[in-house]
Design a protein around this motif. Structure first.
Motif, PDB file in Angstrom:
ATOM      1  N   TYR A 185     -21.628   9.711  62.157  1.00  0.00           N
ATOM      2  CA  TYR A 185     -20.625  10.768  62.323  1.00  0.00           C
ATOM      3  C   TYR A 185     -20.732  11.759  61.174  1.00  0.00           C
ATOM      4  CZ  TYR A 185     -16.077  12.903  63.317  1.00  0.00           C
ATOM      5  OH  TYR A 185     -15.077  13.785  63.620  1.00  0.00           O
ATOM      6  N   GLY A 186     -20.742  13.058  61.505  1.00  0.00           N
ATOM      7  CA  GLY A 186     -20.893  14.091  60.500  1.00  0.00           C
ATOM      8  C   GLY A 186     -22.284  14.679  60.461  1.00  0.00           C
ATOM      9  N   GLU A 235      -4.090   4.090  57.602  1.00  0.00           N
ATOM     10  CA  GLU A 235      -3.310   5.301  57.303  1.00  0.00           C
ATOM     11  C   GLU A 235      -4.161   6.556  57.518  1.00  0.00           C
ATOM     12  OE1 GLU A 235      -0.132   3.865  53.905  1.00  0.00           O
ATOM     13  OE2 GLU A 235      -2.220   4.173  53.328  1.00  0.00           O
ATOM     14  N   ILE A 236      -5.426   6.495  57.137  1.00  0.00           N
ATOM     15  CA  ILE A 236      -6.311   7.636  57.374  1.00  0.00           C
ATOM     16  C   ILE A 236      -6.506   7.850  58.860  1.00  0.00           C
ATOM     17  CG2 ILE A 236      -8.672   8.478  57.070  1.00  0.00           C
ATOM     18  CD1 ILE A 236      -8.719   7.067  54.373  1.00  0.00           C
ATOM     19  N   ALA A 237      -6.710   6.759  59.606  1.00  0.00           N
ATOM     20  CA  ALA A 237      -6.888   6.874  61.057  1.00  0.00           C
ATOM     21  C   ALA A 237      -5.657   7.486  61.713  1.00  0.00           C
ATOM     22  CB  ALA A 237      -7.184   5.496  61.655  1.00  0.00           C
ATOM     23  N   ASP A 238      -4.476   7.076  61.269  1.00  0.00           N
ATOM     24  CA  ASP A 238      -3.238   7.621  61.844  1.00  0.00           C
ATOM     25  C   ASP A 238      -3.133   9.121  61.587  1.00  0.00           C
ATOM     26  OD1 ASP A 238      -2.584   5.107  62.717  1.00  0.00           O
ATOM     27  OD2 ASP A 238      -1.286   4.640  61.006  1.00  0.00           O
ATOM     28  N   ARG A 239      -3.502   9.570  60.390  1.00  0.00           N
ATOM     29  CA  ARG A 239      -3.453  11.005  60.101  1.00  0.00           C
ATOM     30  C   ARG A 239      -4.445  11.770  60.969  1.00  0.00           C
ATOM     31  NH1 ARG A 239      -2.890  12.644  53.724  1.00  0.00           N
ATOM     32  NH2 ARG A 239      -1.023  11.464  53.222  1.00  0.00           N
ATOM     33  N   LEU A 240      -5.642  11.241  61.106  1.00  0.00           N
ATOM     34  CA  LEU A 240      -6.657  11.928  61.907  1.00  0.00           C
ATOM     35  C   LEU A 240      -6.232  12.026  63.375  1.00  0.00           C
ATOM     36  CD1 LEU A 240      -9.854  10.239  60.424  1.00  0.00           C
ATOM     37  CD2 LEU A 240      -9.088  12.578  60.021  1.00  0.00           C
ATOM     38  N   ASN A 241      -5.552  11.005  63.859  1.00  0.00           N
ATOM     39  CA  ASN A 241      -5.153  10.986  65.268  1.00  0.00           C
ATOM     40  C   ASN A 241      -4.062  11.994  65.601  1.00  0.00           C
ATOM     41  OD1 ASN A 241      -6.968   9.012  66.140  1.00  0.00           O
ATOM     42  ND2 ASN A 241      -5.610   7.348  65.488  1.00  0.00           N
ATOM     43  N   THR A 242      -3.437  12.579  64.593  1.00  0.00           N
ATOM     44  CA  THR A 242      -2.412  13.591  64.859  1.00  0.00           C
ATOM     45  C   THR A 242      -3.023  14.913  65.331  1.00  0.00           C
ATOM     46  OG1 THR A 242      -2.414  14.292  62.540  1.00  0.00           O
ATOM     47  CG2 THR A 242      -0.843  12.566  63.176  1.00  0.00           C
ATOM     48  N   ASP A 243      -4.319  15.095  65.105  1.00  0.00           N
ATOM     49  CA  ASP A 243      -4.990  16.325  65.535  1.00  0.00           C
ATOM     50  C   ASP A 243      -6.439  15.993  65.902  1.00  0.00           C
ATOM     51  OD1 ASP A 243      -5.878  18.852  66.059  1.00  0.00           O
ATOM     52  OD2 ASP A 243      -5.578  19.649  64.036  1.00  0.00           O
ATOM     53  N   VAL A 245      -8.234  17.500  67.978  1.00  0.00           N
ATOM     54  CA  VAL A 245      -9.041  18.703  68.220  1.00  0.00           C
ATOM     55  C   VAL A 245      -9.814  19.068  66.955  1.00  0.00           C
ATOM     56  CG1 VAL A 245      -8.984  21.143  68.826  1.00  0.00           C
ATOM     57  CG2 VAL A 245      -7.476  19.532  70.005  1.00  0.00           C
ATOM     58  N   SER A 246      -9.107  19.107  65.834  1.00  0.00           N
ATOM     59  CA  SER A 246      -9.771  19.398  64.561  1.00  0.00           C
ATOM     60  C   SER A 246     -10.541  18.202  64.035  1.00  0.00           C
ATOM     61  CB  SER A 246      -8.739  19.833  63.511  1.00  0.00           C
ATOM     62  OG  SER A 246      -8.035  20.975  63.947  1.00  0.00           O
ATOM     63  N   ASN A 247     -10.096  16.997  64.424  1.00  0.00           N
ATOM     64  CA  ASN A 247     -10.735  15.764  63.955  1.00  0.00           C
ATOM     65  C   ASN A 247     -11.246  14.972  65.152  1.00  0.00           C
ATOM     66  OD1 ASN A 247      -9.673  16.434  61.321  1.00  0.00           O
ATOM     67  ND2 ASN A 247      -7.725  15.562  62.001  1.00  0.00           N
ATOM     68  N   PRO A 248     -12.308  15.422  65.808  1.00  0.00           N
ATOM     69  CA  PRO A 248     -12.792  14.713  66.998  1.00  0.00           C
ATOM     70  C   PRO A 248     -13.155  13.278  66.684  1.00  0.00           C
ATOM     71  CG  PRO A 248     -14.410  16.312  66.215  1.00  0.00           C
ATOM     72  CD  PRO A 248     -13.161  16.575  65.458  1.00  0.00           C
ATOM     73  N   ALA A 249     -12.748  12.380  67.564  1.00  0.00           N
ATOM     74  CA  ALA A 249     -12.992  10.951  67.351  1.00  0.00           C
ATOM     75  C   ALA A 249     -14.480  10.637  67.498  1.00  0.00           C
ATOM     76  CB  ALA A 249     -12.176  10.130  68.348  1.00  0.00           C
ATOM     77  N   PRO A 250     -14.962   9.640  66.783  1.00  0.00           N
ATOM     78  CA  PRO A 250     -16.378   9.267  66.900  1.00  0.00           C
ATOM     79  C   PRO A 250     -16.672   8.636  68.256  1.00  0.00           C
ATOM     80  CG  PRO A 250     -15.214   7.730  65.475  1.00  0.00           C
ATOM     81  CD  PRO A 250     -14.255   8.831  65.779  1.00  0.00           C
ATOM     82  N   VAL A 251     -17.924   8.793  68.680  1.00  0.00           N
ATOM     83  CA  VAL A 251     -18.381   8.222  69.951  1.00  0.00           C
ATOM     84  C   VAL A 251     -19.428   7.156  69.628  1.00  0.00           C
ATOM     85  CG1 VAL A 251     -19.487   8.673  72.162  1.00  0.00           C
ATOM     86  CG2 VAL A 251     -17.955  10.384  71.166  1.00  0.00           C
ATOM     87  N   PRO A 252     -19.247   5.910  70.065  1.00  0.00           N
ATOM     88  CA  PRO A 252     -20.217   4.851  69.752  1.00  0.00           C
ATOM     89  C   PRO A 252     -21.527   5.040  70.502  1.00  0.00           C
ATOM     90  CG  PRO A 252     -18.533   4.037  71.244  1.00  0.00           C
ATOM     91  CD  PRO A 252     -18.108   5.426  70.851  1.00  0.00           C
ATOM     92  N   GLY A 260     -11.553   6.843  72.330  1.00  0.00           N
ATOM     93  CA  GLY A 260     -10.987   8.187  72.363  1.00  0.00           C
ATOM     94  C   GLY A 260     -10.087   8.545  71.205  1.00  0.00           C
ATOM     95  N   HIS A 261      -9.994   7.682  70.219  1.00  0.00           N
ATOM     96  CA  HIS A 261      -9.181   8.004  69.030  1.00  0.00           C
ATOM     97  C   HIS A 261      -9.761   7.267  67.836  1.00  0.00           C
ATOM     98  CE1 HIS A 261      -7.278   4.019  69.139  1.00  0.00           C
ATOM     99  NE2 HIS A 261      -7.203   4.170  70.453  1.00  0.00           N
ATOM    100  N   TRP A 262      -9.215   7.568  66.643  1.00  0.00           N
ATOM    101  CA  TRP A 262      -9.694   6.945  65.423  1.00  0.00           C
ATOM    102  C   TRP A 262      -9.089   5.559  65.255  1.00  0.00           C
ATOM    103  CZ3 TRP A 262     -13.347   8.859  62.096  1.00  0.00           C
ATOM    104  CH2 TRP A 262     -13.721  10.183  62.284  1.00  0.00           C
ATOM    105  N   THR A 263      -9.890   4.617  64.773  1.00  0.00           N
ATOM    106  CA  THR A 263      -9.417   3.274  64.456  1.00  0.00           C
ATOM    107  C   THR A 263      -9.739   2.979  62.989  1.00  0.00           C
ATOM    108  OG1 THR A 263     -11.518   2.239  65.091  1.00  0.00           O
ATOM    109  CG2 THR A 263      -9.854   2.525  66.825  1.00  0.00           C
ATOM    110  N   TRP A 264      -9.123   1.939  62.462  1.00  0.00           N
ATOM    111  CA  TRP A 264      -9.384   1.597  61.056  1.00  0.00           C
ATOM    112  C   TRP A 264     -10.851   1.249  60.846  1.00  0.00           C
ATOM    113  CZ3 TRP A 264     -11.363  -3.005  59.337  1.00  0.00           C
ATOM    114  CH2 TRP A 264     -11.387  -4.065  60.243  1.00  0.00           C
ATOM    115  N   SER A 265     -11.489   0.633  61.849  1.00  0.00           N
ATOM    116  CA  SER A 265     -12.893   0.249  61.686  1.00  0.00           C
ATOM    117  C   SER A 265     -13.806   1.466  61.681  1.00  0.00           C
ATOM    118  CB  SER A 265     -13.304  -0.724  62.788  1.00  0.00           C
ATOM    119  OG  SER A 265     -13.136  -0.135  64.070  1.00  0.00           O
ATOM    120  N   SER A 266     -13.482   2.500  62.465  1.00  0.00           N
ATOM    121  CA  SER A 266     -14.311   3.703  62.453  1.00  0.00           C
ATOM    122  C   SER A 266     -14.178   4.446  61.126  1.00  0.00           C
ATOM    123  CB  SER A 266     -13.940   4.620  63.628  1.00  0.00           C
ATOM    124  OG  SER A 266     -12.580   5.005  63.584  1.00  0.00           O
TER     125      SER A 266
END
Length: 606
Positions: A185-186, A235-243, A245-252, A260-266
């Motif tokens: 990712y990135g 906590e980082i995953a929860d913040r990223l999941n609030t947006d 669009v700006s923080n697209p979730a990773p795709v395995p 479809g959203h951020w998890t602590w493991s990602s």
């Protein structure tokens, strides 16, 4: 009639075709048997022959294929039936002995287990004869054993040699900057032509990494939150999941398994991936050899130099790993205490460490009082650790002096003067300023001397070679001295930037805090923002409190402190209490017997 069971194996389901391999093995065994023998059972697996026997035979990979050979089970089912009195067979046959195992030890173990219950293991490509029970002569198997042991040794050698060469190939591939697997990712994959002409003609390509302009800011934000605010993975995953669009979730790798959203493991996968430093890294996980667990860092293969554009610098990456070592696996999310057997929460959980060994001290309750314990195992006690192993410290004593520390050094009215009273830091700052001034003058003087050397050449009408050589030699010495002073100056300037900035503490409010009256979630938010560290030394009878303010966390500390001050004022009825101390790092003496029982208490240093 001789009853025989077939045993087969195919290593992988993606690089081989079990629908062709298993029938071929079955047919080879069937042809090798004499006319008075019949195959009565069929056992086979799709798995690596290098796996330990204890984990063999449990794969369900065969269910993905329509293999035209009936299956009675795997290797474990074969061994279980062989040891039963009513088994259907007296012989077991395989196409070749390496189908039993690619390891000699495992293969001979299976062979001896079968022999122990009277079942003989045969191989279609080895010489063998089947004799009836009425035959009075002992069966001759010496040639068969010799052939088998040689083939087992060759098979194990072949696999090990192939793995070693493959390892070396991947290492060189990594050092050259080529990526293995999906781009992290990135980054996105940058396809380059394959260096081998034959593979290039087939359209095969290799990949390097190039930044993904949409996801690069997300990676940088994750590291900034981690290092600046010391947030947990969740906590980082929860913040990223609030947006999203700006923080697209990773795709395995398999898009169908995407959540479809951020998890602590990602989030953890990003924070622990050193590829973001610009280096290519391989073998971080043992996909097969280590059951996909993380390998020791010493086994990672790094490119010697950065081979793609870095998203974060190596210093930030290392800082993120240090935070992980300090905060993870401590139920550090605010208010989180999920273990069903946990009776209570401990206020200093994850903040208190033993000053002798650096380990976290864990909470323990005796009667109604809470204590913190350092209890290293006998074989893991470091030199200098108090004799007797474990020791205790009362939570109430730690809380009492934590309040004194916070209300004087952090939120007290005279905190700035107390901070500036830190003579060691003041002396270090003065020494940096003096040395910086000296170096700047030295750099200017070295430049002036070099110019004077050039002018001296102009004053000589016909300079000889020796004179010119002396001038050049002296000029080279001055350049070397100037470069050395410039490097030292840059180090001092960097140290000045990272030095204590007293102005930050003025951004915090002034008031009174009662730590034990704060809700657990608020206390942990405040302490994380302040980067609270508490260390207890049993031998010195001393507790050290430390907080660290950085620009990234001051705003969060200010918000949490504002809530805590309201609660403190309501509890105490006054603001701004607290006595004198020395700095943002303070110590308190512990008065009590040196033994493995809860101490008498903690008292201020005299």
């Amino acid at each position: 009639m001789h009853r025989v069971a077939f045993i087969g194996r195919t290593s992988t389901a993606d690089l081989q075709d079990p629908t062709l391999s298993i029938p071929r093995q079955y047919s080879s065994c069937e042809v090798a048997l004499p006319d008075d023998a019949i195959l009565v059972a069929s056992f086979y697996d799709i798995e690596s022959g290098r796996k330990d026997l204890a984990v063999r035979g449990y794969s369900d990979a065969h269910e993905q294929f329509a293999i035209p050979v009936f299956r009675d089970g795997g290797i474990q089912d074969l061994l279980v039936e062989a040891e039963r009195s009513g088994r259907r067979f007296d012989y077991v046959i395989c196409e070749s002995i390496e189908r039993i195992s690619r390891r000699t030890h495992t293969g001979t173990n299976i062979e001896h287990r079968l022999e122990r219950v009277g079942v003989r293991l045969l191989a279609a490509d080895e010489p063998f004869t089947l004799t009836s029970a009425s035959h009075h002569r002992k069966q001759k198997v010496a040639t068969q054993v010799l052939t088998r042991r040689v083939k087992q040794g060759v098979a194990e050698f072949y696999v090990l040699e192939m793995l070693e060469k493959s390892w070396d190939g991947f290492a060189v591939h990594t050092e050259a900057g080529f990526n293995v697997g999906k781009a992290c990712y990135g980054y996105q994959a940058k396809l380059v032509q394959h260096p081998v002409p034959a593979k290039r003609a087939k359209g095969q390509k290799k990949t390097r990494l190039e930044p993904d302009i949409v996801r690069v800011p997300v990676v940088q934000t994750i590291f900034r939150w981690r290092c600046g605010e010391r947030l947990s993975y969740q906590e980082i995953a929860d913040r990223l999941n609030t947006d999203l669009v700006s923080n697209p979730a990773p795709v395995p790798v398999n898009p169908e398994s995407a959540v479809g959203h951020w998890t602590w493991s990602s989030v953890r996968g990003i924070l622990t991936n050193p590829k973001y430093t610009g280096h290519m890294v391989w073998n971080r996980r043992g996909r097969k050899s280590n059951q996909n667990r993380v390998n020791p860092v010493s086994e990672w293969v790094w490119s010697p130099q950065p081979v793609h554009e870095a998203i974060i610098d190596i210093e930030m990456f290392l800082a993120a790993q240090e935070i992980a070592a300090e905060t993870e696996r401590s139920r550090s999310a605010p208010g989180l205490n999920p273990h069903p057997q946990t009776k209570r929460s401990y206020f200093f959980r994850s903040y208190l460490r033993c000053d002798h060994c650096g380990r976290r001290m864990f909470g323990k309750t005796r009667k109604v009082a809470a204590y913190y314990v350092c209890a290293p195992k006998k074989d893991y006690t470091l030199p200098g650790h108090p004799t007797g192993g474990s020791f205790f410290v009362r939570e109430a004593d730690l809380l009492r002096h934590l309040n004194t520390f916070l209300n004087s050094h952090v939120f007290g009215q005279y905190r700035r003067s107390l901070l500036e009273d830190n003579s060691a830091e003041a002396n270090a700052k003065q020494e940096r300023e003096r040395r910086t001034s000296t170096l700047r003058k030295g750099i200017v003087e070295a430049g002036a001397k070099m110019k004077r050397l050039v002018r001296s050449l102009e004053l000589v009408d016909e300079p000889d070679r020796e004179f010119i050589a002396d001038v050049n030699e002296r000029r080279a010495e001055l350049r070397k001295e100037q470069a050395k002073m410039q490097a030292e100056l840059e180090e001092l300037e960097a140290a000045e930037v990272s030095a204590l900035n007293p102005e930050l503490i003025e951004l915090l409010p002034i008031g009174y805090i009662c730590a034990e009256e704060m809700p657990d979630s608020l206390a942990r938010t405040l302490f994380d923002a302040l980067r609270l560290e508490v260390r207890y030394s049993k031998s010195r009878h001393r507790v050290t409190y430390r907080v660290t303010l950085v620009a990234d966390t001051v705003a969060a500390a200010k918000r949490a402190a504002a809530e805590a001050l309201v609660a403190g004022e309501a509890h105490n009825g006054a603001a701004g209490r607290g006595g004198p101390a020395l700095s943002l790092v303070t110590e308190r003496d512990h008065r009590g017997p040196i033994c493995s029982v809860p101490p008498a208490g903690i008292e201020p240093a005299t």
